[in-house]
Enzyme design. Structure first.
Site, mmCIF file in Angstrom:
data_model
loop_
_atom_site.group_PDB
_atom_site.id
_atom_site.type_symbol
_atom_site.label_atom_id
_atom_site.label_comp_id
_atom_site.label_asym_id
_atom_site.label_seq_id
_atom_site.Cartn_x
_atom_site.Cartn_y
_atom_site.Cartn_z
ATOM 1 C CG ASP A 176 20.518 12.399 91.328
ATOM 2 O OD1 ASP A 176 21.362 12.742 90.320
ATOM 3 O OD2 ASP A 176 20.275 11.255 91.665
ATOM 4 C CG ASN A 225 16.473 4.080 83.697
ATOM 5 O OD1 ASN A 225 15.138 4.117 83.242
ATOM 6 N ND2 ASN A 225 17.314 4.898 83.146
ATOM 7 C CG ASP A 257 12.712 8.320 78.808
ATOM 8 O OD1 ASP A 257 13.715 8.328 79.544
ATOM 9 O OD2 ASP A 257 12.784 7.705 77.601
ATOM 10 C CD GLU A 314 20.261 9.948 87.456
ATOM 11 O OE1 GLU A 314 21.088 9.364 88.320
ATOM 12 O OE2 GLU A 314 20.333 9.817 86.294
#
Length: 392
Positions: A253, A261, A270, A296
């Site tokens: 993760d 973000n 992304d 993620e």
């Protein structure tokens, strides 16, 4: 209406249905279907020539039909070569078709030699199909492919055998173009062509449909952002494994991804996700597979790998991911990921129990400060490794 007249309507109707069906498949993006559609439409035109005998002289219709037949087989052979990824040799096949059309036209219009016209045209068609079958025979992927080539070979055998029997052994082709339309040869040609055309079309449709199903299933089983499996594809791949769930599972993760973000934007986020996915895909050992489970979070299954080996693999990915230079994104510190690993236990009823233990280890890695690999246990234990906190 005689039997030949029935075939005169039946065969073009059969081929027209296949041509329209393949045309619809071509509109769905199946490029191979365009070859099949062209071949069947040309076949419709060729077998429809006798229907025009009231308007044109059979001596004129005959070479036109010959040209349409050899053109149809050009596309039949092209469809097979394209399907099996073989060289199309377009120039050579087109030159061969041109020579065949010239030879049959000369035989029909100048020499007025019907047997020569029949033999040249039939054997030219057979040669085009034989070439495609020979080039494709060792490149089949499943039983439908093999069936398609077997039927193509039967068409070749039927064509050659019919010429030997009805032209050389027992001449039954009539003495003129008009006589040919009511001859045993024409009846045999249309009877065998009806059966084999139906089988050939069904086999080609079956192979194309299987490709479409595989393509759509592949889309449904993969994550569009990373190209890795999604959760559904992961479960299907696990279920299809002959060796079951023997091996180790890694869950990873990206650390503090919401901040990534919020700070850099979703487009940059992304790119970060693709970076981790790319490392996983590039480093997976043979037989292993990975999936993006959502957001993620990624899961990798490593068959026949011990817990210690899985931990070492995870640490390799962790170090490589943290070391990526992201200065182009305006980041001057490392973006890291945490990992949890677990191995198969005899008591596990499914891989998801193993995933659950790896998830607990991942949570422990987060609690311990992130950017680390934790192995399953009670409590999970840290994988000794060098930590990377930032990059230049």
């Amino acid at each position: 209406m005689g039997s030949t007249d029935n075939f005169a309507f039946l065969l073009p109707a059969i081929m027209l249905v296949f041509g329209c069906t393949f045309l619809l498949l071509r509109r769905q993006g199946l490029r191979e279907a365009g070859y099949w559609a062209a071949a069947y439409f040309l076949g419709v035109a060729a077998f429809s020539m006798p229907l025009l005998s009231g308007l044109f002289s059979p001596s004129i219709l005959s070479p036109v039909a010959d040209a349409l037949f050899v053109s149809a087989f050009y596309f039949y052979s092209g469809a097979l070569l394209f399907r099996f990824g073989r060289p199309g040799l377009v120039g050579g096949r087109l030159a061969f078709c041109g020579l065949s059309i010239v030879a049959t036209s000369y035989s029909a219009l100048v020499a007025e030699n019907l047997p020569a016209e029949l033999v040249i045209n039939d054997l030219s068609c057979a040669a085009l199909l034989t070439f495609a079958v020979a080039m494709s025979a060792t490149h089949t992927r499943h039983v439908t492919d093999r069936l398609l080539l077997i039927i193509a070979a039967l068409i070749v055998l039927d064509t050659v055998g019919r010429n030997v029997m009805l032209v050389f052994v027992v001449p039954s082709y009539g003495v003129s173009a008009e006589g040919f339309l009511s001859s045993n040869y024409d009846f045999m040609m249309q009877a065998s062509a009806s059966i084999l055309s139906l089988l050939f079309g069904l086999a080609a449709l079956g192979a194309a449909a299987l490709d479409m199903i595989t393509r759509y299933r592949d889309v449904a089983d993969h994550d569009p952002l990373t190209g890795l499996l999604n959760r559904r594809g992961f479960d299907r791949t696990v279920a299809g494994r002959a060796g079951g769930a023997m091996g180790s599972v890694i869950i990873c993760d990206i650390d503090a991804f919401k901040r990534v973000n919020d700070t850099l934007g979703h487009a940059a986020g992304d790119l970060v996700i693709r970076g981790l996915a790319g490392l996983l895909a590039a480093q997976l050992p043979k037989g292993a597979f990975a999936a993006r489970f959502g957001g993620e979070e990624f899961v990798a299954f490593l068959p026949d790998i011990t817990l210690a080996q899985a931990g070492a693999f995870a640490n390799t990915i962790r170090l490589a991911f943290a070391a990526i230079d992201r200065s182009a994104l305006g980041v001057d510190q490392a973006i890291t990921a945490s990992f949890g690993a677990a191995e198969h236990r005899p008591s596990d009823r499914s891989l998801h129990e193993q995933i659950g233990r790896a998830d607990i280890a991942l949570y422990a890695a987060k609690q311990a400060g992130r950017n680390r690999v934790m192995l399953e246990g009670e409590p999970p234990r840290d994988m000794p490794a060098i930590r990377i906190a930032s990059v230049a």
